[in-house]
Design an enzyme around this catalytic site. Structure first.
Site, PDB file in Angstrom:
ATOM      1  N   HIS A  31       1.621  -6.903   2.695  1.00  0.00           N
ATOM      2  CA  HIS A  31       1.119  -6.836   1.325  1.00  0.00           C
ATOM      3  C   HIS A  31       1.591  -8.094   0.608  1.00  0.00           C
ATOM      4  O   HIS A  31       2.766  -8.451   0.708  1.00  0.00           O
ATOM      5  CB  HIS A  31       1.685  -5.590   0.641  1.00  0.00           C
ATOM      6  CG  HIS A  31       1.014  -5.259  -0.656  1.00  0.00           C
ATOM      7  ND1 HIS A  31       1.131  -6.049  -1.776  1.00  0.00           N
ATOM      8  CD2 HIS A  31       0.212  -4.224  -1.025  1.00  0.00           C
ATOM      9  CE1 HIS A  31       0.430  -5.505  -2.762  1.00  0.00           C
ATOM     10  NE2 HIS A  31      -0.128  -4.397  -2.324  1.00  0.00           N
ATOM     11  N   ARG A  55      -2.882  -7.320 -10.327  1.00  0.00           N
ATOM     12  CA  ARG A  55      -3.938  -8.339 -10.234  1.00  0.00           C
ATOM     13  C   ARG A  55      -5.281  -7.766 -10.662  1.00  0.00           C
ATOM     14  O   ARG A  55      -6.057  -8.422 -11.339  1.00  0.00           O
ATOM     15  CB  ARG A  55      -3.998  -8.907  -8.815  1.00  0.00           C
ATOM     16  CG  ARG A  55      -2.867  -9.889  -8.534  1.00  0.00           C
ATOM     17  CD  ARG A  55      -2.788 -10.250  -7.062  1.00  0.00           C
ATOM     18  NE  ARG A  55      -2.184  -9.183  -6.271  1.00  0.00           N
ATOM     19  CZ  ARG A  55      -2.601  -8.795  -5.077  1.00  0.00           C
ATOM     20  NH1 ARG A  55      -3.647  -9.372  -4.519  1.00  0.00           N
ATOM     21  NH2 ARG A  55      -1.984  -7.829  -4.437  1.00  0.00           N
TER      22      ARG A  55
END
Lengths: 630, 250
Positions: A249, A269
């Site tokens: 990740h 994000r």
């Protein structure tokens, strides 16, 4: 012989995360007497840590969404290595599973007109993740747990016993599957609290044990994630596919060191957060790969307009699939443009108001304030890649989740391979475990109703008991914690994000040495709740699964999704046609890797893509006649 | 030389001692280390037999609750440096039987969960009004009960609750807050079903409103507020049931 608790069920589900609980609910609804075996406490499984949401093309926020678009995104994210049928079923059935979860009592964030809200996430064309703040996994586990409690109440009303048809064995670990003549006969393990040995007899077993991340030092995974189901399947004669594909990740915490690896949700994000290097540059614009160029913005101005007008602007490259972002961060840090702690900056403070950040990302706000003394409404976070998810796993039939090689063995969730291909999109794992957890429960129950019960062989029981107890009886054996740390360094340093042939070969030598040493591991102390003993047994699983990853990674001479070879940096369409299959032919044999063709995409699904996009992934021969592509 | 701090850890090994004792361990005092990091250091380097529960390290699984210097806390979110120069006393959560070392027996709570019916009780007369059986619930309706849904079942509130300490039959803070999470959910019609449990002998009236549960909660759930709120509901319902027969006679 040692006294062993004995239990008989129709279906035994190993694992009490989202996939296991959903499977158990379905098996019980189908009438099977069902046991759930939970390595930790009931309700504390790893799923609880999932943050962002569950991907399902409900079209609540953008009505253009459909299962076809979700399927397409999933294939693109997986670099077209996915099991197409699994990806199709997943995209088709995810919305129904979410609505069903709501009927069980799950809460979701809502749109102003009252529908289940959906958020943007990496690789998803439309806002698609049903979520509640940034604690979706907690809500999912809680809801399934409470659904199980409600079924137990119904059973109590009928039979006077809560456990009569659905029983949870928590803090219980399975160390071996019991298989007689190629058919599942049961499972063997120990009870954490007392150290008692325990055997389950059942014609159907569902593996739902999750992933393997504890073989890495920097990981978002908790201690339970030691590849148990992967190893159990291998030893029972099952096959693992795609084990070379691990998801790092892109945004784990890098500071402070004690929390290194803990997840920073992709929602940061999705909700507008940007990645910058030490020079202040939004570097993701430099890393948009050719295959994605048409869908992403080329400059910050366009990317920023996407949040308000997604139909007419390219997406911000921060929302590329996870493998791309992780590699980009890795490259920036390597080029000397990292932060002092060796990450990059993820900033949401200059993008959203403090009030919005606290409302949309409450867990992140608290996590950074409490663990790192950083106020994310005022300061950027420091983030870097962390081992998060394994795409590879048990090879199963898409419709039934049954394994082909062990009669009566089923699997669902992260422990399976194929669904996510070479790289999983964020949000596709919560939906995966609902869709295939349900299927596993349904088909395991049907199997149990139809199949004859295989007897457990006394010799198998004796071997399983001896294997489980031997570390306790060995005085002066190797320390399991020290061995785990060595394993983690081997995997992190030699089988990490960026791989090289020579290092993978070196890793295999070191793993062989470690295997000898793990066979001599010792755990002092008694049997009741002895963590050193538990780890000594987990190490056996971790070793064989790590070997699968290293061997497959050495064989696959290309870079694709969660497998990056510095010595073979390009994606190679010829390798897209190949699945690497791991098996363990004998009891103490090395892992064997064989090659198997990836089934072709049926024409109706291939038609969902533009020909020039397919040309980026498929070989010229496949493109000529997509129905005959092998 | 690295700074160190002493952990005084409760040990209880039923096969060798009849009641808990304390053992001292020196661990590094690093600014960013939580008490849980200290315990992991003990387990990995000093004594592999030390038993305790933990999992996520990020305050969401609710496994690592313990009593630290007398207070119930999540050990992944309590920092060693806040207890410097030490010693730091680490004990199991109070009000629960101890299985071993820092591990408690908490199945009582799982049984209590079922009693408050923590699921949506569908209203047969008002099915979901959205497409595909989706309920419509506005953000404002969600806000009504959202706070009560943040519970991570960590048991800190039970450990802090003096009423539960005296009488384990009390349904207790987390279970009542969970009941309220459903009672106040616009999709739910189970209020009446939960009433017997909540306003019964072991329900809300046991609470003397000390508020320790709310102070202990690491997630801001405010169980004490939930209990107070339900007392008002229960009292109103009780008054209504007294009034109704008279009204019916008219």
């Amino acid at each position: 012989m040692e006294n062993v608790q004995r239990h008989g069920y129709d279906v035994v589900v190993i694992g009490a995360g989202g996939a296991g609980l959903r499977a158990a609910i379905e098996a019980r609804l189908a009438g099977a007497r069902t046991a759930i075996i939970s390595k930790s406490l009931f309700g504390k499984a790893h799923t609880v840590m999932a943050e962002g949401g569950a991907a399902a093309a409900m079209g609540n926020v953008n009505s253009n969404d459909s299962w076809q678009v979700h399927f397409r995104d999933t294939m693109r994210g997986g670099k077209f290595l996915n099991n197409v049928r699994m990806a199709q079923l997943h995209a088709q059935e995810a919305p129904e599973r979410i609505w069903e979860l709501e009927s069980y009592g799950a809460l979701f964030d809502r749109t102003p007109d009252g529908k289940i809200s959906q958020r943007n996430f990496g690789g998803h064309e439309y806002p698609r993740l049903a979520h509640v703040g940034d604690r979706t996994g907690l809500e999912l586990i809680r809801t399934l747990q409470q659904k199980i409690v409600s079924l137990q109440q119904e059973d109590f009303a009928g039979s006077g016993s809560y456990d009569s048809r659905l029983r949870v064995f928590d803090e219980t670990t399975i160390t071996d599957l019991l298989v007689t003549d190629g058919a599942v006969a049961g499972a063997f393990g120990y009870v954490r609290q007392t150290g008692e040995l325990i055997r389950f007899e059942a014609p159907a077993v569902v593996l739902a044990t999750g992933g393997i991340g504890r073989s890495y030092r920097v990981t978002s995974n908790s201690w339970e994630y030691t590849g148990d189901g992967h190893a159990l399947a291998l030893r029972a004669g099952g096959q693992l596919i795609n084990m070379e594909f691990l998801q790092f990740h892109p945004t784990g915490m890098v500071w402070p060191p004690s929390v290194r690896g803990i997840l920073v949700t992709e929602s940061v994000r999705g909700d507008g957060g940007v990645l910058t290097n030490s020079e202040g540059r939004r570097f993701m614009f430099d890393y948009i790969p050719e295959v994605f160029r048409d869908y992403y913005a080329q400059a910050p101005e366009e990317a920023d307009r996407w949040y308000t007008d997604p139909d007419n602007h390219g997406r911000p490259p921060e929302l590329l699939p996870r493998d791309e972002v992780a590699r980009a961060i890795n490259a920036e840090v390597k080029a000397g443009r990292g932060t002092p702690a060796g990450g990059v900056y993820l900033d949401v403070s200059s993008r959203l108001s403090a009030e919005v950040i606290r409302r949309k990302l409450p867990s992140m706000y608290h996590q950074f304030r409490e663990l790192a003394d950083v106020d994310i409404t005022k300061q950027p976070m420091e983030v870097g890649p962390t081992c998060h998810y394994v795409m590879g796993g048990v090879e199963v039939d898409a419709e039934t989740t049954a394994t082909a090689s062990v009669f009566g063995l089923f699997a669902a969730g992260e422990v399976t391979g194929g669904m996510h291909g070479a790289n999983r999109l964020g949000g596709n794992s919560l939906s995966d475990l609902l869709v295939f957890g349900k299927r596993a429960g349904e088909h395991a129950a049907a199997h149990a109703a139809a199949a004859a019960r295989s007897p457990v062989a006394d010799a198998d029981l004796a071997t399983a008991a001896e294997t489980a107890l031997v570390p306790l009886e060995r005085s002066g054996g190797e320390n399991p914690y020290a061995l785990q740390q060595e394993l983690q360094s081997v995997m992190g340093n030699l089988v990490g994000i960026i791989r090289r042939g020579s290092e993978l070969a070196e890793a295999l030598e070191k793993l062989a040495e470690l295997r000898e040493r793990v066979a001599k591991v010792g755990a002092p102390g008694g049997r009741a709740y002895n963590p050193a003993w538990h780890l000594a047994l987990d190490l056996r699983h971790m070793l064989v699964v790590s070997e699968c990853t290293a061997r497959a990674a050495l064989q696959r001479e290309e870079s694709r999704g969660g497998h990056t070879r510095e010595d073979f940096p390009a994606m190679n369409p010829a390798w897209r046609q190949v699945n690497l299959v791991c098996s363990v032919p004998g009891d103490h044999a090395e892992v064997r890797v064989t090659r198997q063709p990836v089934p072709a995409m049926p024409p109706d699904l291939a038609a969902l893509f533009q020909p020039d996009e397919l040309a980026k992934y498929l070989t010229p021969e496949e493109l000529k006649d997509p129905t005959d592509a092998h | 030389m690295e700074e160190r701090i002493t952990l005084q850890v409760a040990r209880y090994r039923p096969e060798q001692e009849s009641k808990p004792t304390f053992e001292e361990y020196e661990v590094p005092l690093r600014e960013e280390w939580a008490v849980l990091d200290g315990l992991n250091y003990v387990k990995d380097r000093l004594d592999g037999t030390l038993s305790y529960r933990w999992s996520c390290r990020m305050g969401i699984c609710g496994s690592c609750g313990m009593t630290v210097n007398g207070e119930p806390v999540l050990t992944c979110a309590a920092f060693l440096s806040d207890f410097a120069p030490g010693p730091v006393r680490v004990e199991p959560l109070r009000n629960f039987p101890v299985i071993r070392d820092l591990v408690i027996e908490m199945t009582d709570f799982v049984h209590k969960l079922g009693r408050v019916k923590p699921w949506i009780v569908a209203d047969d007369e008002a099915p979901p009004e959205g497409a595909h059986g989706e309920y419509l619930q506005t953000p404002e309706e969600l806000e009504e009960y959202h706070q009560y849904s943040m519970c991570i079942n960590c048991m800190l509130c039970y450990s802090a609750c003096p009423v539960y300490g005296l009488d384990q039959s009390f349904v207790g803070p987390a279970a009542i807050a969970l009941a309220q999470r459903y009672n106040m959910d616009s999709r739910d019609a189970g209020n009446a079903l939960r009433m017997a449990e909540l306003s019964g002998h072991d329900g809300v009236w046991g609470c003397t409103f000390v508020g320790e549960c709310t102070s202990a909660c690491p997630k801001g759930v405010d169980p004490a507020g939930a209990i107070q709120r339900y007392k008002v509901t229960a009292a109103t319902e009780a008054a209504k049931s007294l009034l109704l027969p008279r009204a019916a006679e008219k």
